[in-house]
Scaffold this active site. Structure first.
Site, PDB file in Angstrom:
ATOM      1  N   LEU A  57       0.859  -1.179   0.000  1.00  0.00           N
ATOM      2  CA  LEU A  57       0.000   0.000   0.000  1.00  0.00           C
ATOM      3  C   LEU A  57       0.898   1.232   0.000  1.00  0.00           C
ATOM      4  CD1 LEU A  57      -2.869  -0.612   2.615  1.00  0.00           C
ATOM      5  CD2 LEU A  57      -3.097  -0.511   0.140  1.00  0.00           C
ATOM      6  N   ASP A  58       0.496   2.265  -0.746  1.00  0.00           N
ATOM      7  CA  ASP A  58       1.248   3.518  -0.734  1.00  0.00           C
ATOM      8  C   ASP A  58       1.260   4.111   0.673  1.00  0.00           C
ATOM      9  OD1 ASP A  58       1.541   3.253  -3.469  1.00  0.00           O
ATOM     10  OD2 ASP A  58      -0.133   4.596  -3.939  1.00  0.00           O
ATOM     11  N   ARG A  59       2.310   4.853   0.989  1.00  0.00           N
ATOM     12  CA  ARG A  59       2.445   5.439   2.329  1.00  0.00           C
ATOM     13  C   ARG A  59       1.241   6.307   2.727  1.00  0.00           C
ATOM     14  NH1 ARG A  59       7.928   7.571   5.198  1.00  0.00           N
ATOM     15  NH2 ARG A  59       6.997   7.902   7.240  1.00  0.00           N
ATOM     16  N   HIS A 158       0.148   3.702  -8.178  1.00  0.00           N
ATOM     17  CA  HIS A 158      -0.735   4.862  -8.003  1.00  0.00           C
ATOM     18  C   HIS A 158      -1.980   4.787  -8.904  1.00  0.00           C
ATOM     19  CE1 HIS A 158       2.768   7.610  -6.399  1.00  0.00           C
ATOM     20  NE2 HIS A 158       2.527   6.562  -5.616  1.00  0.00           N
TER      21      HIS A 158
END
Length: 236
Positions: A57-59, A158
């Site tokens: 998962l993106d930050r 993204h």
């Protein structure tokens, strides 16, 4: 970080906005470190704790992250997450405008710029571009914001953020992809809400759900959800 589900083979956590999953240049403590410490204390393990990472998962994104507790189950989870249609992921995204359609499937071709850590979407195939597909559904609105429920068909860098930007929708707090202001916690209003798959060992269907972070906007939408005020799946 909050543990949502655990058995002998896997552990699922609800990642907070801003938590980094793996080590990066910031040197901040990672989700992997935190979960290892949790398991070490819970089971009184004297040595190193094994933990495998089948997806990411993106930050700035919150929500569900599935981790492997054994080296035997990690390859099975890797295969699941890489197999088309084997894992169903549902996200919630808070955006600044009502979408052009109640529901739609978006298909683009994405190119990642490694240096800028962002992706660009195109309507036609391009060299080095990867096909990306998702389906969104508009489920609720409040004064200034609108909630989309999103089903991912592919897993690209993204992907949700850049595909929504292509139809002029911007996720709350997402400066990188066009929202004008950051959130106080530096996160964005994109949440991995639900993951569904067949357990790689038990061979039983498994559905795991995580609530979004405590926040006035998320809280308002969550109240609507619990009150049954979300739009129906097939509106008349």
């Amino acid at each position: 970080m909050k543990v949502i589900y655990e058995d002998n083979h896997i552990i699922a956590i609800n990642k907070a906005c801003g938590e980094v999953v793996q080590s990066d240049k910031t040197g901040d403590e990672t989700v992997m470190d935190k979960v290892k410490e949790f398991l070490k204390v819970k089971y009184n393990k004297p040595g190193n704790v094994y933990l495998g990472l089948p997806h990411r998962l993106d930050r700035p994104t919150s929500g569900l992250l599935i981790l492997a507790k054994t080296s035997k189950v990690l390859p099975r989870l890797n295969k699941l997450f890489q197999s088309k249609g084997a894992v169903h992921k549902t996200y919630w995204a808070v955006v600044d405008k009502r979408p052009p359609k109640y529901t739609d499937t978006l298909e683009h071709y994405l190119i990642k710029n490694q240096e800028r850590n962002r992706s660009y979407a195109y309507n036609e195939p391009k060299e080095d571009a990867k096909f990306a597909s998702l389906t969104y559904r508009h489920v609720a609105s409040i004064d200034r914001y609108h909630l989309l429920e999103i089903e991912l068909h592919t897993g690209r860098h993204h992907q949700i953020r850049v595909q929504l930007r292509q139809i002029k929708l911007h996720i709350k707090g997402d400066l990188k992809y066009g929202f004008p202001r950051s959130n106080k916690d530096k996160g964005i209003h994109l949440h991995a809400r639900k993951i569904e798959f067949v357990h790689p060992v038990k061979k039983e269907p498994l559905t795991i759900i995580a609530d979004p972070p405590k926040d006035p906007v998320w809280d308002e939408f969550l109240k609507m959800f619990h009150a049954g005020k979300f739009s129906p799946v097939n509106p008349v």
